[in-house]
Design a protein around this motif. Structure first.
Motif, PDB file in Angstrom:
ATOM      1  N   GLY A  16       0.812  -1.206   0.000  1.00 55.41           N
ATOM      2  CA  GLY A  16       0.000   0.000   0.000  1.00 55.41           C
ATOM      3  C   GLY A  16       0.847   1.257   0.000  1.00 55.41           C
ATOM      4  O   GLY A  16       2.068   1.202   0.130  1.00 55.41           O
ATOM      5  N   ASP A  19       0.438   3.685   2.137  1.00 56.59           N
ATOM      6  CA  ASP A  19       0.166   4.330   3.408  1.00 56.59           C
ATOM      7  C   ASP A  19       1.449   4.807   4.086  1.00 56.59           C
ATOM      8  O   ASP A  19       2.552   4.421   3.717  1.00 56.59           O
ATOM      9  CB  ASP A  19      -0.570   3.348   4.326  1.00 56.59           C
ATOM     10  N   TYR A  79      -6.282  10.596   5.679  1.00 56.89           N
ATOM     11  CA  TYR A  79      -5.993  10.650   4.253  1.00 56.89           C
ATOM     12  C   TYR A  79      -6.589  11.838   3.522  1.00 56.89           C
ATOM     13  O   TYR A  79      -6.110  12.237   2.491  1.00 56.89           O
ATOM     14  CB  TYR A  79      -6.488   9.357   3.566  1.00 56.89           C
ATOM     15  N   LEU A  84      -9.970   2.519   1.920  1.00 57.40           N
ATOM     16  CA  LEU A  84      -8.732   2.760   2.658  1.00 57.40           C
ATOM     17  C   LEU A  84      -8.988   3.479   3.978  1.00 57.40           C
ATOM     18  O   LEU A  84      -8.416   3.163   5.014  1.00 57.40           O
ATOM     19  CB  LEU A  84      -7.801   3.617   1.778  1.00 57.40           C
ATOM     20  N   ASP A 103      -6.121  -1.037   1.978  1.00 57.94           N
ATOM     21  CA  ASP A 103      -5.650  -0.542   0.685  1.00 57.94           C
ATOM     22  C   ASP A 103      -6.181  -1.472  -0.425  1.00 57.94           C
ATOM     23  O   ASP A 103      -6.094  -2.692  -0.303  1.00 57.94           O
ATOM     24  CB  ASP A 103      -4.117  -0.536   0.693  1.00 57.94           C
ATOM     25  N   PRO A 123      -4.054   7.191  -6.479  1.00 54.40           N
ATOM     26  CA  PRO A 123      -3.153   6.173  -5.940  1.00 54.40           C
ATOM     27  C   PRO A 123      -2.519   5.416  -7.119  1.00 54.40           C
ATOM     28  O   PRO A 123      -3.190   4.623  -7.757  1.00 54.40           O
ATOM     29  CB  PRO A 123      -4.062   5.253  -5.119  1.00 54.40           C
TER      30      PRO A 123
END
Lengths: 218, 298
Positions: free
Chosen positions: A41, A43, B33, B118, B144, B173
């Motif tokens: 991911g 993140d 986020y 997410l 994710d 993304p």
């Protein structure tokens, strides 16, 4: 060659060496995030893992580099360290996907939230050893510089500053431009090539100057 | 006179561009986020994410009529059902307000609908403000999208329809745009399955995404345009004319009684190849998605 011009040449060689190694470390760190993201991911923990592993590598590298430079204060050893690191960086494109796949299968696929520890594990397997080797360069360079200068602190400060400026530029160039222009694997190979180039140049020029000095002293 | 018209037009555009004056803010906050805002105007609630000073509408729900899909793109996403009219399992990547997943689970009560999101805060907001209810045939996974789909590949899970709705708003993304990701999606498609992606056809990223899709899937059907462009991608040769799509739409409409007209979706079918087929594609090692996203096409 006059004694102080030899010292100047050596100083320039060491500066180039630590600059390129500093550049390489942070450039590869940025690429590390890109290499892990498709598996773990995008993140913040992926960046946490990469930064954590790189800092750990530097800590180990500083410690070991200091020890080794005390036992073998020879420029040849320093070149060898960088060449081994470069080789490890150059082969990363061959197996980073495989390593990520294995770590993913074991730690992430069946474990919700496993991507945190998975990304830390993958970053460790892929980067800990080569980055430790590159971390050894700075203390080693200080040791080589210190045999010729009274003011160790000044020399150390200068080399660390240069190495960190290298890191700043490596980090910015990679994240601003290189990853837009080129494939990650290509940037890894180019970085490895750059490391090989400075290591060989250092190995070739530094000892020769040392022997010139010895000849004149004798 | 011309000047006056121009002025009136300018004012009109200004009003359209701005939030309408009668809208009120129900929620405003920063998640891990996104900077998130929920606004209400009449009975319509809008979920907005703000990125670099620009607000992007992510999701809308009409609280008086929750099964009405307010946003055009979400109706176009139903194009997937033209290719799989009786799906057993549907995967929606990107929850937003949860309207798309919710409406699908409503009209296809026998299908299992899984959604991946997410941001846990987005799920909370969907529940609190967008009448979203999970449970029953609808499940949400907080993870994710790429990581989730990769684990589905390992588990050999299969879906009839995969809807990719995670590249909205200002940030793309990039790991959800690459050839490797689309191959993973293809790997979890059941035989006869379809991937439906929400693209945006005004930036250079669109051309790269179309080429990447073309590399992984054999057949493509695009709907809409001038902004949201919905792409249905199928991993086998499928040849359907607009007429046949239209017939399928009528059948689907008769059986499911959607709140919107399925034939209107087919009206927006765009068979043109509106991108250069030769050129770079997006791969894991090289996917400058956000830079391409910021470059206008023409």
């Amino acid at each position: 060659m006059a004694e102080d011009s030899i010292a100047k040449m050596r100083s320039i060689l060491l500066v180039m060496l630590v600059f390129v190694c500093g550049w390489a470390i942070l450039s590869i760190e940025i690429l590390g995030g890109r290499i892990l993201t498709p598996f773990f991911g995008s993140d913040v923990y992926v960046w946490g893992s990469v930064i954590g592993v790189f800092l750990m590598s530097l800590a180990i590298g500083y410690f070991l580099g200091g020890k080794l430079s005390k036992r073998f204060p020879k420029p040849g050893y320093l070149s060898a360290l960088i060449l081994v690191a470069a080789a490890m960086v150059a082969v990363l494109p061959l197996f980073h996907v495989k390593v990520n796949n294995v770590v993913f299968d074991v730690m992430v696929a069946e474990t919700l939230g496993g991507e945190r520890w998975g990304s830390l594990m993958a970053a460790t397997v892929l980067f800990l050893v080569p980055m430790t080797l590159l971390g050894m360069v700075s203390p080693y360079a200080v040791q080589l510089a210190a045999t010729e200068l009274v003011s160790v602190g000044e020399k150390a400060g200068m080399l660390y500053a240069v190495s960190t400026i290298g890191s700043v530029l490596g980090c910015l160039m990679t994240s601003f431009y290189f990853i837009l222009w080129w494939h990650t694997d290509r940037i890894l190979l180019q970085t490895a090539g750059l490391l090989v180039f400075v290591a060989l140049m250092f190995a070739g020029l530094y000892p020769r100057m040392a022997s010139e000095e010895k000849g004149r002293d004798g | 006179m011309k000047k006056q018209i121009a002025f009136l037009l300018a004012v009109g555009l200004f009003l359209v561009g701005k939030e309408s004056p009668c809208s009120r803010t129900l929620y405003e906050g920063q998640s891990l986020y996104h900077y998130i805002r929920v606004e209400e105007s009449g009975t319509v609630r809008t979920l907005r994410f703000r990125q670099k000073g620009i607000s992007y509408d992510e999701s809308k729900v009409d609280t008086a009529e929750p099964m009405r899909l307010v946003m055009r793109y979400s109706r176009l996403m139903f194009a997937g059902f033209l290719f799989v009219p009786e799906p057993k399992r549907v995967l929606v990547v990107g929850l937003g307000g949860g309207t798309l997943s919710g409406v699908i689970s409503h009209y296809f009560p026998k299908a299992k609908v899984d959604s991946v999101e997410l941001d846990p805060e987005v799920l909370k907001i969907a529940k609190n403000y967008f009448l979203f209810r999970d449970g029953g045939n609808l499940r949400v996974y907080i993870r994710d999208g790429r990581v989730h789909i990769k684990s589905l590949v390992r588990r050999k899970a299969k879906y009839d329809i995969i809807m990719l709705d995670a590249f909205r708003g200002g940030y793309i993304p990039y790991h959800l745009t690459t050839k490797e990701f689309l191959q993973e999606c293809r790997n979890i498609l059941a035989p006869g399955g379809v991937v439906v992606a929400n693209l945006w056809d005004t930036s250079r990223l669109y051309e790269y995404q179309r080429r990447t899709f073309a590399r992984v899937f054999e057949s493509h059907y695009a709907f809409g345009g001038g902004g949201n462009k919905i792409l249905a991608a199928i991993p086998r040769k499928v040849k359907l004319s607009k007429k046949e799509l239209s017939n399928r739409a009528k059948e689907l409409q008769k059986k499911r009684e959607f709140s919107f007209q399925m034939t209107m979706v087919v009206e927006e079918y765009d068979p043109r190849i509106d991108y250069p087929t030769r050129g770079q594609i997006l791969v894991d090692g090289h996917a400058p998605a956000n830079v391409l996203r910021s470059q206008p096409l023409r």
